[in-house]
Design a protein around this motif. Structure first.
Motif, PDB file in Angstrom:
ATOM      1  N   ASN A 269      -0.741  40.398  48.663  1.00  0.00           N
ATOM      2  CA  ASN A 269      -1.653  41.506  48.401  1.00  0.00           C
ATOM      3  C   ASN A 269      -3.081  41.213  48.871  1.00  0.00           C
ATOM      4  O   ASN A 269      -3.801  42.097  49.298  1.00  0.00           O
ATOM      5  CB  ASN A 269      -1.679  41.835  46.907  1.00  0.00           C
ATOM      6  N   GLY A 270      -3.465  39.958  48.774  1.00  0.00           N
ATOM      7  CA  GLY A 270      -4.859  39.648  49.076  1.00  0.00           C
ATOM      8  C   GLY A 270      -5.033  38.893  50.377  1.00  0.00           C
ATOM      9  O   GLY A 270      -4.070  38.519  51.043  1.00  0.00           O
ATOM     10  N   ASP A 271      -6.275  38.715  50.759  1.00  0.00           N
ATOM     11  CA  ASP A 271      -6.584  37.916  51.934  1.00  0.00           C
ATOM     12  C   ASP A 271      -6.824  36.471  51.510  1.00  0.00           C
ATOM     13  O   ASP A 271      -7.381  36.196  50.469  1.00  0.00           O
ATOM     14  CB  ASP A 271      -7.857  38.451  52.607  1.00  0.00           C
ATOM     15  N   TYR A 272      -6.378  35.573  52.387  1.00  0.00           N
ATOM     16  CA  TYR A 272      -6.571  34.161  52.099  1.00  0.00           C
ATOM     17  C   TYR A 272      -7.480  33.602  53.184  1.00  0.00           C
ATOM     18  O   TYR A 272      -7.092  33.535  54.348  1.00  0.00           O
ATOM     19  CB  TYR A 272      -5.207  33.457  52.091  1.00  0.00           C
ATOM     20  N   GLN A 273      -8.722  33.265  52.795  1.00  0.00           N
ATOM     21  CA  GLN A 273      -9.691  32.853  53.819  1.00  0.00           C
ATOM     22  C   GLN A 273      -9.526  31.374  54.133  1.00  0.00           C
ATOM     23  O   GLN A 273      -9.460  30.530  53.236  1.00  0.00           O
ATOM     24  CB  GLN A 273     -11.116  33.144  53.336  1.00  0.00           C
ATOM     25  N   VAL A 274      -9.443  31.067  55.438  1.00  0.00           N
ATOM     26  CA  VAL A 274      -9.286  29.661  55.835  1.00  0.00           C
ATOM     27  C   VAL A 274     -10.560  29.090  56.439  1.00  0.00           C
ATOM     28  O   VAL A 274     -10.809  27.894  56.332  1.00  0.00           O
ATOM     29  CB  VAL A 274      -8.135  29.452  56.831  1.00  0.00           C
TER      30      VAL A 274
END
Lengths: 397, 229
Positions: free
Chosen positions: B15-20
């Motif tokens: 559902n969400g964004d995963y920032q790398v």
């Protein structure tokens, strides 16, 4: 990237999966071979049928030109439609092997006569054999009559009635034909026909008739052509020429029965049967195409790493797409060509056991070539798109 | 040459964004030998994919020799990858059913170089990485170190502007690792720009500049002065 290199790398990867490539190709080979076999045999049947329709029993191709005066059935017409000049003119045509002038149709000529002082007209059947067909009164023309050159005639019922009121009265009475008197020995039916379509009214001995100065009009010319001639076309040209320059072109018309239309009908019928069978055989090509698609999908997923590597060193999407598309096309095209050759082979073998020869035309080659390329394109494009749309990062991780 | 300004990168996950990557600013000049170091999951591979033109899907600006990389279409991006960068992967990434020469020549093939010229150039590069007369060998018949040399040869064959190596020694034993690092140093001394990703300090210490990454952020960026070779 050079197009040549695309082909080289496509060939290499097909070669690396020989067994799978050959199995996939087999579908195309069978499909194309079936289509080519049917087409070649169908063409063979068609050409053979046309030949047999055009040629006489001894295999020669011939046609017949007739001359009709304007007053077509006027009796006593003594005009000969053909003379030696016409004959020479026709024989100058290099396609004509033999040209013969004949009299009338099948020994029947038109003539006028006098019966009991009345002028009548009728078709005279000049017989060479004893004849008693359709006889209703009296006797027929006997062998004796022919041998002894007896001036005897058979007339039909209506002529007999016209001259002598009843058939009975006509027996042993006389009829004058061509200035010669004949004894009526028998009366025949009104509907007497020769070969079922030529009606005749009077029967006399041909020999006697000819010997008594009867001039039989030469209104028919039989032509024999070099084998392989388009008889219909050549005859048409000769007839046109005769109508312009023939000895009697101002007094009547030269014509012939054109077999061309009839032949075309027969040819069309055979063609459509052939195409129908080909359409059925094409279903196998469709199935083979799905086989190609299946194999290409497997190939794409098996070579995901390779696609990733190629992209990582700078292959564009389009280059990847073409690589797989060309693989599919090479696969189907090779299959198509092998199928074409096997199709020819099968057709030749089959036709060795049949009364006609298979005919291989260049258009069937184009058909095999085109069809297999198109199958490769249609069934290769989706797997190739899948390959080129792969996400590079996902592949490489 | 390489100029990254406030580069952010996030993956859509569930559902969400995963920032790398968070706000990466990095400049690399021609001729440098940079080591990017960090633990696994720190985002160093993601960073190097962006630098090496493998990944175009990021926020921020990447200017390479006055080319705005993020503005390129896929085709031009691929072209840039073909001409300007050489990639060396941890697990070599060779095409196994093609011989060494063909693997090395692959970038030139896509650059449209003639077959004959490719052959000449490939043999030259194979000499350079110490694999003379290996053109027709198959990758599977080579040792790991040799395979990585093939990969390096492939990376430098098109004379790219810079070389990107993602854990190049990760699958090799220490002796072979040393040889490979030596090869990189030689290349760098001959003027090749190298960006190397590793989590091995020994390897990182061989570079001349060290960038440390943790949790998607650059922690430190310093020159290495205590060169012992």
């Amino acid at each position: 990237m050079r197009i040549y290199e695309l082909f080289v790398s496509a060939l290499r990867s097909l070669w690396a999966n020989k067994r799978r490539s050959i199995l996939t190709m087999l579908g195309i080979i069978i499909g194309i071979a079936a289509v080519i076999t049917i087409l070649s045999l169908g063409d063979g049947v068609r050409v053979e049928t046309l030949k047999s329709l055009q040629a006489d029993s001894s295999g020669r191709q011939s046609s017949e030109i007739n001359f009709n005066t304007e007053s077509n059935y006027r009796l006593g017409s003594k005009i000969s439609g053909f003379n030696d000049n016409d004959l020479n003119m026709v024989q100058n045509n290099r396609k004509v092997v033999k040209a013969e002038i004949e009299s009338g149709y099948e020994g029947i000529i038109n003539s006028s006569g006098i019966i009991n002082g009345k002028n009548v007209m009728g078709n005279i059947y000049l017989t060479k054999k004893p004849n008693r067909k359709y006889l209703i009164a009296g006797r027929g023309i006997s062998k004796n009559d022919l041998l002894a050159n007896n001036p005897v005639a058979l007339i039909n019922k209506s002529l007999a009635k016209k001259g002598y009121v009843s058939p009975k009265n006509a027996i042993n009475a006389g009829i004058e034909l061509n200035g010669v008197s004949y004894t009526i020995v028998g009366v025949i039916e009104d509907e007497a026909t020769l070969k079922e379509y030529q009606i005749y009214d009077i029967v006399v001995s041909k020999k006697f008739y000819m010997n008594n100065g009867a001039d039989i009009p030469n209104n028919s010319m039989k032509l024999t052509f070099v084998n392989g001639t388009d008889v219909s076309k050549e005859t048409k040209a000769i007839v046109q020429n005769l109508n312009k320059n023939g000895s009697q072109h101002s007094n009547g018309e030269y014509s012939f029965i054109d077999m061309g239309d009839m032949l075309k009908g027969a040819s069309d019928a055979i063609k459509s049967i052939t195409y129908f069978v080909v359409a059925i055989a094409s279903i196998s090509l469709f199935i083979a195409g799905i086989g190609v698609m299946n194999m290409m999908y497997i190939s794409v997923s098996e070579r995901t790493q390779e696609i990733g590597i190629r992209m990582a060193v700078g292959a564009t999407q389009r280059q990847i797409l073409w690589q797989f598309l060309i693989e599919a096309i090479i696969l189907t095209l090779t299959g198509g060509m092998i199928g074409y050759l096997s199709g020819i082979g099968i057709a030749k073998i089959i036709s060795a056991f049949l009364p006609f020869k298979a005919i291989i035309t260049f258009s069937t080659f184009l058909l095999a070539f085109g069809t297999s390329t198109i199958i490769g394109l249609i069934f290769g494009i989706l797997p190739a798109k899948t390959a080129s749309n792969k996400n590079l990062i996902e592949i490489l991780r | 040459m390489i100029n990254l300004t406030s580069v952010n990168k996030s993956y859509r996950q569930g559902n969400g964004d995963y920032q790398v990557l968070y706000d990466i600013n990095l400049k690399v000049k021609s001729g440098e030998f940079v080591a990017v170091m960090g633990p696994s999951g720190s985002g160093k591979s993601t960073l190097i994919d962006i630098i090496g033109f493998l990944d175009q899907d990021f926020e921020g600006s990447y200017i390479f020799n006055e080319t705005v990389v993020s503005d390129l279409n896929r085709r031009d991006h691929a072209k840039l990858r073909n001409r300007s960068v050489g990639f060396v992967f941890q697990n070599f990434k060779l095409i196994n059913n093609q011989n060494v020469g063909e693997n090395v020549g692959l970038p030139l093939l896509y650059a449209g170089v003639k077959r004959h010229d490719i052959h000449v150039r490939v043999n030259k590069v194979l000499d350079q990485v110490g694999l003379t007369d290996s053109y027709y060998k198959m990758p599977k018949n080579l040792s790991g170190g040799q395979q990585q040399r093939v990969a390096i040869a492939r990376a430098i064959v098109a004379k790219p502007s810079f070389l990107v190596a993602d854990e190049p020694t990760g699958a090799l034993d220490s002796a072979t690792s040393k040889e490979i690092i030596k090869l990189f140093k030689d290349l760098n001394q001959n003027g090749t720009t190298i960006i190397l990703v590793t989590h091995d300090e020994k390897v990182a210490s061989q570079a001349r500049r060290l960038v440390k990454i943790l949790d998607g952020r650059i922690q430190s960026d310093e020159e290495i002065t205590n060169e012992d070779l």
